[in-house]
Scaffold this motif. Structure first.
Motif, PDB file in Angstrom:
ATOM      1  N   LEU A   1     -54.815 -97.636  62.045  1.00  0.00           N
ATOM      2  CA  LEU A   1     -55.517 -96.884  61.000  1.00  0.00           C
ATOM      3  C   LEU A   1     -55.309 -97.509  59.622  1.00  0.00           C
ATOM      4  O   LEU A   1     -56.236 -97.552  58.801  1.00  0.00           O
ATOM      5  CB  LEU A   1     -55.036 -95.432  60.998  1.00  0.00           C
ATOM      6  CG  LEU A   1     -55.645 -94.547  62.087  1.00  0.00           C
ATOM      7  CD1 LEU A   1     -54.778 -93.327  62.342  1.00  0.00           C
ATOM      8  CD2 LEU A   1     -57.060 -94.130  61.696  1.00  0.00           C
ATOM      9  N   GLU A   2     -54.110 -97.967  59.369  1.00  0.00           N
ATOM     10  CA  GLU A   2     -53.832 -98.626  58.083  1.00  0.00           C
ATOM     11  C   GLU A   2     -54.714 -99.852  57.907  1.00  0.00           C
ATOM     12  O   GLU A   2     -55.290-100.074  56.843  1.00  0.00           O
ATOM     13  CB  GLU A   2     -52.354 -99.016  58.022  1.00  0.00           C
ATOM     14  CG  GLU A   2     -51.945 -99.623  56.693  1.00  0.00           C
ATOM     15  CD  GLU A   2     -50.461 -99.970  56.641  1.00  0.00           C
ATOM     16  OE1 GLU A   2     -50.078-100.718  55.727  1.00  0.00           O
ATOM     17  OE2 GLU A   2     -49.701 -99.492  57.504  1.00  0.00           O
ATOM     18  N   GLN A   3     -54.851-100.634  58.972  1.00  0.00           N
ATOM     19  CA  GLN A   3     -55.694-101.821  58.906  1.00  0.00           C
ATOM     20  C   GLN A   3     -57.176-101.445  58.838  1.00  0.00           C
ATOM     21  O   GLN A   3     -57.963-102.094  58.140  1.00  0.00           O
ATOM     22  CB  GLN A   3     -55.440-102.711  60.130  1.00  0.00           C
ATOM     23  CG  GLN A   3     -56.091-104.080  60.054  1.00  0.00           C
ATOM     24  CD  GLN A   3     -55.584-104.908  58.876  1.00  0.00           C
ATOM     25  OE1 GLN A   3     -54.413-104.841  58.527  1.00  0.00           O
ATOM     26  NE2 GLN A   3     -56.465-105.677  58.267  1.00  0.00           N
ATOM     27  N   ALA A   4     -57.540-100.367  59.543  1.00  0.00           N
ATOM     28  CA  ALA A   4     -58.938 -99.915  59.537  1.00  0.00           C
ATOM     29  C   ALA A   4     -59.371 -99.532  58.123  1.00  0.00           C
ATOM     30  O   ALA A   4     -60.499 -99.825  57.708  1.00  0.00           O
ATOM     31  CB  ALA A   4     -59.103 -98.730  60.486  1.00  0.00           C
ATOM     32  N   ARG A   5     -58.484 -98.872  57.394  1.00  0.00           N
ATOM     33  CA  ARG A   5     -58.815 -98.479  56.018  1.00  0.00           C
ATOM     34  C   ARG A   5     -59.036 -99.710  55.133  1.00  0.00           C
ATOM     35  O   ARG A   5     -59.899 -99.711  54.259  1.00  0.00           O
ATOM     36  CB  ARG A   5     -57.714 -97.585  55.456  1.00  0.00           C
ATOM     37  CG  ARG A   5     -57.719 -96.183  56.028  1.00  0.00           C
ATOM     38  CD  ARG A   5     -56.773 -95.252  55.269  1.00  0.00           C
ATOM     39  NE  ARG A   5     -57.027 -93.867  55.640  1.00  0.00           N
ATOM     40  CZ  ARG A   5     -56.426 -93.221  56.638  1.00  0.00           C
ATOM     41  NH1 ARG A   5     -55.492 -93.860  57.346  1.00  0.00           N
ATOM     42  NH2 ARG A   5     -56.724 -91.983  56.935  1.00  0.00           N
ATOM     43  N   ILE A   6     -58.229-100.717  55.349  1.00  0.00           N
ATOM     44  CA  ILE A   6     -58.393-101.962  54.579  1.00  0.00           C
ATOM     45  C   ILE A   6     -59.737-102.600  54.900  1.00  0.00           C
ATOM     46  O   ILE A   6     -60.476-103.039  54.004  1.00  0.00           O
ATOM     47  CB  ILE A   6     -57.242-102.942  54.887  1.00  0.00           C
ATOM     48  CG1 ILE A   6     -55.906-102.375  54.389  1.00  0.00           C
ATOM     49  CG2 ILE A   6     -57.516-104.309  54.255  1.00  0.00           C
ATOM     50  CD1 ILE A   6     -54.692-103.180  54.805  1.00  0.00           C
ATOM     51  N   ILE A   7     -60.084-102.653  56.191  1.00  0.00           N
ATOM     52  CA  ILE A   7     -61.334-103.285  56.619  1.00  0.00           C
ATOM     53  C   ILE A   7     -62.546-102.547  56.049  1.00  0.00           C
ATOM     54  O   ILE A   7     -63.477-103.160  55.515  1.00  0.00           O
ATOM     55  CB  ILE A   7     -61.412-103.334  58.168  1.00  0.00           C
ATOM     56  CG1 ILE A   7     -60.349-104.288  58.710  1.00  0.00           C
ATOM     57  CG2 ILE A   7     -62.801-103.770  58.626  1.00  0.00           C
ATOM     58  CD1 ILE A   7     -60.170-104.225  60.213  1.00  0.00           C
ATOM     59  N   ILE A   8     -62.535-101.219  56.136  1.00  0.00           N
ATOM     60  CA  ILE A   8     -63.666-100.427  55.632  1.00  0.00           C
ATOM     61  C   ILE A   8     -63.791-100.569  54.119  1.00  0.00           C
ATOM     62  O   ILE A   8     -64.900-100.718  53.576  1.00  0.00           O
ATOM     63  CB  ILE A   8     -63.516 -98.949  56.036  1.00  0.00           C
ATOM     64  CG1 ILE A   8     -63.641 -98.788  57.552  1.00  0.00           C
ATOM     65  CG2 ILE A   8     -64.538 -98.085  55.319  1.00  0.00           C
ATOM     66  CD1 ILE A   8     -64.975 -99.220  58.127  1.00  0.00           C
TER      67      ILE A   8
ATOM     68  N   VAL B   1     -68.388 -98.777  62.454  1.00  0.00           N
ATOM     69  CA  VAL B   1     -68.641 -97.356  62.692  1.00  0.00           C
ATOM     70  C   VAL B   1     -67.469 -96.730  63.453  1.00  0.00           C
ATOM     71  O   VAL B   1     -67.006 -95.628  63.125  1.00  0.00           O
ATOM     72  CB  VAL B   1     -69.948 -97.155  63.476  1.00  0.00           C
ATOM     73  CG1 VAL B   1     -70.087 -95.702  63.934  1.00  0.00           C
ATOM     74  CG2 VAL B   1     -71.141 -97.536  62.616  1.00  0.00           C
ATOM     75  N   GLN B   2     -66.974 -97.429  64.461  1.00  0.00           N
ATOM     76  CA  GLN B   2     -65.828 -96.914  65.217  1.00  0.00           C
ATOM     77  C   GLN B   2     -64.604 -96.763  64.319  1.00  0.00           C
ATOM     78  O   GLN B   2     -63.857 -95.787  64.435  1.00  0.00           O
ATOM     79  CB  GLN B   2     -65.515 -97.853  66.385  1.00  0.00           C
ATOM     80  CG  GLN B   2     -66.554 -97.801  67.493  1.00  0.00           C
ATOM     81  CD  GLN B   2     -66.305 -98.871  68.544  1.00  0.00           C
ATOM     82  OE1 GLN B   2     -65.683 -99.903  68.269  1.00  0.00           O
ATOM     83  NE2 GLN B   2     -66.798 -98.641  69.758  1.00  0.00           N
ATOM     84  N   LEU B   3     -64.409 -97.707  63.421  1.00  0.00           N
ATOM     85  CA  LEU B   3     -63.273 -97.620  62.494  1.00  0.00           C
ATOM     86  C   LEU B   3     -63.442 -96.436  61.548  1.00  0.00           C
ATOM     87  O   LEU B   3     -62.472 -95.745  61.216  1.00  0.00           O
ATOM     88  CB  LEU B   3     -63.135 -98.920  61.703  1.00  0.00           C
ATOM     89  CG  LEU B   3     -62.809-100.176  62.511  1.00  0.00           C
ATOM     90  CD1 LEU B   3     -62.643-101.377  61.581  1.00  0.00           C
ATOM     91  CD2 LEU B   3     -61.559 -99.994  63.348  1.00  0.00           C
ATOM     92  N   GLU B   4     -64.673 -96.186  61.107  1.00  0.00           N
ATOM     93  CA  GLU B   4     -64.924 -95.027  60.256  1.00  0.00           C
ATOM     94  C   GLU B   4     -64.649 -93.724  61.003  1.00  0.00           C
ATOM     95  O   GLU B   4     -64.143 -92.750  60.429  1.00  0.00           O
ATOM     96  CB  GLU B   4     -66.370 -95.043  59.753  1.00  0.00           C
ATOM     97  CG  GLU B   4     -66.616 -96.130  58.706  1.00  0.00           C
ATOM     98  CD  GLU B   4     -68.068 -96.194  58.263  1.00  0.00           C
ATOM     99  OE1 GLU B   4     -68.937 -95.660  58.988  1.00  0.00           O
ATOM    100  OE2 GLU B   4     -68.340 -96.777  57.199  1.00  0.00           O
ATOM    101  N   TYR B   5     -64.937 -93.705  62.296  1.00  0.00           N
ATOM    102  CA  TYR B   5     -64.701 -92.507  63.105  1.00  0.00           C
ATOM    103  C   TYR B   5     -63.208 -92.217  63.250  1.00  0.00           C
ATOM    104  O   TYR B   5     -62.789 -91.056  63.147  1.00  0.00           O
ATOM    105  CB  TYR B   5     -65.328 -92.657  64.488  1.00  0.00           C
ATOM    106  CG  TYR B   5     -66.846 -92.558  64.506  1.00  0.00           C
ATOM    107  CD1 TYR B   5     -67.551 -92.203  63.361  1.00  0.00           C
ATOM    108  CD2 TYR B   5     -67.565 -92.832  65.666  1.00  0.00           C
ATOM    109  CE1 TYR B   5     -68.937 -92.126  63.375  1.00  0.00           C
ATOM    110  CE2 TYR B   5     -68.952 -92.746  65.694  1.00  0.00           C
ATOM    111  CZ  TYR B   5     -69.638 -92.401  64.543  1.00  0.00           C
ATOM    112  OH  TYR B   5     -71.000 -92.314  64.560  1.00  0.00           O
TER     113      TYR B   5
END
Length: 311
Positions: free
Chosen positions: A65-72, A4-8
């Motif tokens: 953010l680049e890694q967050a997009r991959i994770i999501i 959820v935090q990564l989506e935010y």
């Protein structure tokens, strides 16, 4: 650290405004701000420079953010894999379409597609090619309906059909008296073109052997953002322009008298569906591919790759 935090933080990067990001995430602004602050405390780094307006990610924030997009994106694959296994076509799908295609192609298939797949919620928007690729990479849209090939390493392309170009010519232009137009003999004398940013513009210039737009009659340089505007300019001021095949299907009988086919090899453009290589909704993609082809004129479906003009 939570999904959820990564989506935010992805939402904040997409919209660069706390209130808008919170609205898109269906939470209050204090909730979104608190969770992002909590993530920064957990990681021990500042992800966004809040002194900038609009807000901007920091150098380390860009990497996170680049890694967050991959994770999501990877986390969503689990449910998508299950849907594929169950042969279920459902969920929210964001489709981007280039402006020279959207008004003429989308109405042909969109109604029948949503009727066949009632569990799909479609969101369609128009974007230039370069913007669409950026949106695909950031997972802000799922599918791009655009001119290919793009030769983008991170993208998967599925060619749909090949669309011919036609010359649309004023009765006052020398081309009007020709039954067929020879592309090698064209130039930009009297040519009306789309403005910068449209891939269709570069195709027009390539077909007409022109590196740039010249002034019409040495007085007017008009670069339009719409094919409809180009057609009207030809009607009222003379000259000529190039129109894609789907656009010509809705022309009146009088307007069709101004159309001129090209001699062989006829210039064409390849239209395809584009997704990230990691896109997991294969059944949905196959269904959309099939639905588009079923609603096209048969001659366009059967046409082979012959003389595709480079973007």
């Amino acid at each position: 650290m939570t999904l959820v935090q990564l989506e935010y933080i992805i939402a904040l990067d997409n919209h660069r405004h706390f209130a808008i990001a919170a609205e898109k995430c269906f939470v209050t602004q204090p909730t979104l701000s608190m969770q992002i602050q909590k993530l920064e405390d957990t990681l021990g780094v500042i992800l966004f420079d809040r002194s900038k307006h609009p807000i901007e990610p920091t150098e380390i924030g860009i990497q996170i953010l680049e890694q967050a997009r991959i994770i999501i994106a990877e986390s969503k694959k689990v449910s998508e894999i299950i849907d594929n296994e169950k042969h279920e076509i459902k969920g929210n799908v964001k489709i981007g379409v280039i402006p020279t295609l959207a008004p003429y192609l989308v109405p042909l298939f969109i109604s029948s597609f949503v009727e066949k797949y009632p569990l799909i919620n479609l969101q369609v928007s128009e974007h230039m090619t370069s913007d669409m690729l950026d949106l695909l990479k950031k997972d802000q849209i799922d599918i791009g309906l655009m001119v290919t090939p793009l030769n983008e390493e991170s993208m998967k392309e599925s060619p749909l059909f090949y669309e011919e170009f036609f010359a649309y010519v004023s009765h006052r232009h020398p081309l009007f008296d020709q039954n067929l137009v020879v592309s090698s003999e064209l130039n930009n004398e009297g040519l009306w073109i789309l403005d910068e940013g449209h891939c269709y513009r570069s195709q027009m210039l390539n077909i007409c052997n022109a590196k740039k737009a010249d002034r019409f009659n040495n007085r007017v340089l008009y670069e339009s953002g719409s094919l409809e505007a180009l057609k009207k300019l030809v009607d009222r001021r003379g000259g000529y322009t190039l129109l894609p095949e789907l656009f010509t299907l809705d022309l009146s009988k009088d307007e069709q008298t101004k159309l001129r086919k090209f001699s062989d090899p006829v210039p064409t453009r390849e239209v395809g569906l584009v997704v990230k290589k990691s896109y997991a909704k294969k059944k949905l993609l196959e269904a959309m591919h099939k639905e588009i082809l079923e609603n096209l004129p048969p001659i366009m479906v059967s046409r082979k790759n012959t003389n595709v003009i480079k973007i």
